[in-house]
Design a protein around this motif. Structure first.
Motif, PDB file in Angstrom:
ATOM      1  N   PRO A   1      31.918  38.409  38.835  1.00 32.70           N
ATOM      2  CA  PRO A   1      32.710  39.031  40.081  1.00 32.70           C
ATOM      3  C   PRO A   1      32.141  40.518  40.177  1.00 32.70           C
ATOM      4  N   ALA A   2      32.427  41.048  41.305  1.00 31.98           N
ATOM      5  CA  ALA A   2      32.127  42.342  41.791  1.00 31.98           C
ATOM      6  C   ALA A   2      32.798  43.485  41.168  1.00 31.98           C
ATOM      7  N   SER A   3      33.956  43.232  40.535  1.00 31.47           N
ATOM      8  CA  SER A   3      34.755  44.058  39.853  1.00 31.47           C
ATOM      9  C   SER A   3      34.638  44.184  38.581  1.00 31.47           C
ATOM     10  N   GLU A   4      33.667  43.480  37.959  1.00 30.59           N
ATOM     11  CA  GLU A   4      33.379  43.739  36.575  1.00 30.59           C
ATOM     12  C   GLU A   4      32.001  44.693  36.450  1.00 30.59           C
ATOM     13  N   GLU A   5      31.983  45.315  35.338  1.00 32.28           N
ATOM     14  CA  GLU A   5      30.857  46.177  35.151  1.00 32.28           C
ATOM     15  C   GLU A   5      29.425  45.478  34.976  1.00 32.28           C
ATOM     16  N   PHE A   6      28.252  45.940  35.431  1.00 28.71           N
ATOM     17  CA  PHE A   6      26.917  45.374  35.169  1.00 28.71           C
ATOM     18  C   PHE A   6      26.444  46.639  34.522  1.00 28.71           C
ATOM     19  N   VAL A   7      25.659  46.303  33.408  1.00 24.72           N
ATOM     20  CA  VAL A   7      24.975  47.206  32.518  1.00 24.72           C
ATOM     21  C   VAL A   7      23.654  46.670  32.431  1.00 24.72           C
ATOM     22  N   PHE A   8      22.718  47.957  32.585  1.00 23.17           N
ATOM     23  CA  PHE A   8      21.390  47.693  32.561  1.00 23.17           C
ATOM     24  C   PHE A   8      20.458  48.644  31.826  1.00 23.17           C
ATOM     25  N   ASP A   9      19.575  48.061  31.204  1.00 26.10           N
ATOM     26  CA  ASP A   9      18.665  49.042  30.305  1.00 26.10           C
ATOM     27  C   ASP A   9      17.588  49.341  31.244  1.00 26.10           C
ATOM     28  N   LEU A  10      17.482  50.791  31.593  1.00 22.09           N
ATOM     29  CA  LEU A  10      16.534  51.252  32.641  1.00 22.09           C
ATOM     30  C   LEU A  10      15.246  51.510  31.999  1.00 22.09           C
ATOM     31  N   GLY A  11      15.217  51.998  30.606  1.00 22.68           N
ATOM     32  CA  GLY A  11      14.051  52.492  30.119  1.00 22.68           C
ATOM     33  C   GLY A  11      14.015  54.363  30.251  1.00 22.68           C
ATOM     34  N   GLU A  12      13.352  54.951  29.483  1.00 20.32           N
ATOM     35  CA  GLU A  12      13.199  56.179  29.255  1.00 20.32           C
ATOM     36  C   GLU A  12      12.613  56.933  30.800  1.00 20.32           C
ATOM     37  N   GLY A  13      13.133  58.034  31.129  1.00 21.76           N
ATOM     38  CA  GLY A  13      12.468  58.536  32.211  1.00 21.76           C
ATOM     39  C   GLY A  13      12.463  58.108  33.661  1.00 21.76           C
ATOM     40  N   LYS A  14      13.375  57.076  33.905  1.00 23.86           N
ATOM     41  CA  LYS A  14      13.404  56.428  35.217  1.00 23.86           C
ATOM     42  C   LYS A  14      14.201  57.123  36.216  1.00 23.86           C
ATOM     43  N   LYS A  15      13.735  57.783  37.096  1.00 28.89           N
ATOM     44  CA  LYS A  15      14.289  58.434  38.282  1.00 28.89           C
ATOM     45  C   LYS A  15      14.606  57.927  39.267  1.00 28.89           C
ATOM     46  N   GLU A  16      14.009  56.582  39.561  1.00 28.44           N
ATOM     47  CA  GLU A  16      14.142  55.757  40.763  1.00 28.44           C
ATOM     48  C   GLU A  16      14.624  54.482  40.364  1.00 28.44           C
ATOM     49  N   ILE A  17      15.958  54.237  40.832  1.00 32.26           N
ATOM     50  CA  ILE A  17      16.817  53.002  40.401  1.00 32.26           C
ATOM     51  C   ILE A  17      16.865  52.005  41.544  1.00 32.26           C
ATOM     52  N   LYS A  18      16.577  50.957  41.410  1.00 28.02           N
ATOM     53  CA  LYS A  18      16.667  49.836  42.342  1.00 28.02           C
ATOM     54  C   LYS A  18      17.147  48.521  41.693  1.00 28.02           C
ATOM     55  N   LEU A  19      18.421  47.867  42.197  1.00 30.71           N
ATOM     56  CA  LEU A  19      18.886  46.975  42.036  1.00 30.71           C
ATOM     57  C   LEU A  19      18.926  46.040  43.061  1.00 30.71           C
ATOM     58  N   ASN A  20      18.532  44.378  42.962  1.00 29.67           N
ATOM     59  CA  ASN A  20      18.716  43.366  43.802  1.00 29.67           C
ATOM     60  C   ASN A  20      20.036  42.706  43.540  1.00 29.67           C
ATOM     61  N   VAL A  21      20.861  42.930  44.721  1.00 30.88           N
ATOM     62  CA  VAL A  21      22.160  42.405  44.724  1.00 30.88           C
ATOM     63  C   VAL A  21      22.246  41.195  45.520  1.00 30.88           C
ATOM     64  N   GLU A  22      22.492  39.816  44.906  1.00 33.89           N
ATOM     65  CA  GLU A  22      22.756  38.729  45.827  1.00 33.89           C
ATOM     66  C   GLU A  22      24.394  38.252  45.900  1.00 33.89           C
ATOM     67  N   LEU A  23      24.885  37.872  46.825  1.00 33.52           N
ATOM     68  CA  LEU A  23      26.179  37.287  47.026  1.00 33.52           C
ATOM     69  C   LEU A  23      26.080  35.886  46.867  1.00 33.52           C
ATOM     70  N   THR A  24      27.088  35.203  46.290  1.00 36.04           N
ATOM     71  CA  THR A  24      27.668  33.843  46.289  1.00 36.04           C
ATOM     72  C   THR A  24      29.040  33.776  46.793  1.00 36.04           C
ATOM     73  N   ALA A  25      29.399  33.287  48.056  1.00 37.91           N
ATOM     74  CA  ALA A  25      30.653  33.051  48.384  1.00 37.91           C
ATOM     75  C   ALA A  25      30.940  31.919  49.151  1.00 37.91           C
ATOM     76  N   GLU A  26      31.905  31.865  49.679  1.00 33.35           N
ATOM     77  CA  GLU A  26      32.204  30.462  50.355  1.00 33.35           C
ATOM     78  C   GLU A  26      31.356  30.599  51.856  1.00 33.35           C
ATOM     79  N   GLN A  27      31.099  29.459  52.599  1.00 35.75           N
ATOM     80  CA  GLN A  27      30.384  29.639  53.816  1.00 35.75           C
ATOM     81  C   GLN A  27      31.244  30.089  54.744  1.00 35.75           C
TER      82      GLN A  27
END
Length: 239
Positions: free
Chosen positions: A198-224
């Motif tokens: 659920p969106a209200s919960e935290e997502f935690v990601f290991d980016l690695g060292e020295g990463k200045k540009e951050i990108k996440l792909n976010v896909e929605l699952t919902a009712e039609q």
């Protein structure tokens, strides 16, 4: 008869308090022992080179670090011939031996608090709550994917982010509670690991060292036929 250890040259007496000049004289005389002098030089070299290495590791400019360390090393080297030089009265000067002590002490007195402040600031999370942009920025329906991206000048290896979903059209039937997000980090140490919750919960990601540009792909699952607005509620970087 007079006690030679209590005799203070006139030039020193004008510059140093009696208690300090007496100690300085004893220290100068102790440097007639080559082993003590060699140890003092070694302490100076280790302090200077270690400080320069730490400065570089913390992101200092290599040119500035090299010039500063080289100048101090040259200054220490210039003091060595003066340590045993005698004046017209047969006295050895006090200030060259003192310089060999003052330089590492000054580096430690200035460097240790500075390093402590840097370590404290570096341990604090970097707030990214208002740094993310969503593309495309429009209402989402089931199966839609957006890219959440951000730039930071203070990179840290771990990202913690929380999203929010709200009903785009309040007249539509309520569908937010059953909706979920699947978030993927396309590049970085934790790339390709798909987290779905659920969106209200935290997502935690290991980016690695020295990463200045951050990108996440976010896909929605919902009712039609359920249009939802996505936003970033909170995000921070830490170690």
């Amino acid at each position: 008869m007079t006690d030679d250890t209590n005799v203070v040259p006139s030039d020193v007496g004008r510059r140093l308090p009696a208690w300090l000049s007496g100690r300085a004289i004893r220290f100068r005389d102790a440097l007639t022992d080559d082993r003590l002098l060699a140890l003092l030089i070694l302490v100076d070299l280790v302090t200077l080179l270690a400080s320069a290495s730490v400065w570089l590791a913390l992101g200092g400019d290599a040119g500035v670090v090299g010039v500063a360390a080289g100048a101090l090393l040259a200054f220490v080297a210039a003091m060595l011939p003066l340590i045993r030089r005698r004046d017209a009265e047969g006295e050895r000067p006090l200030w060259p031996p003192l310089v060999l002590v003052v330089i590492p002490l000054a580096i430690l007195i200035v460097g240790l608090p500075a390093w402590g402040v840097w370590a404290y600031l570096d341990s604090r999370p970097v707030d990214m709550s208002h740094s993310f942009t969503l593309s495309p920025n429009r209402p989402l329906e089931n199966g839609d994917t957006v890219v959440a991206s951000a730039h930071t000048d203070d990179p840290r290896p771990r990202l913690t982010i929380t999203f929010d979903l709200t009903q785009h059209n309040r007249a539509d039937p309520l569908c937010t509670p059953g909706s979920k997000l699947a978030v993927t980090l396309p590049t970085g140490a934790g790339q390709g690991l798909r987290q779905k919750r659920p969106a209200s919960e935290e997502f935690v990601f290991d980016l690695g060292e020295g990463k200045k540009e951050i990108k996440l792909n976010v896909e929605l699952t919902a009712e039609q036929n359920c249009a939802l607005d996505l936003s970033v509620v909170s995000a921070h970087l830490d170690g």
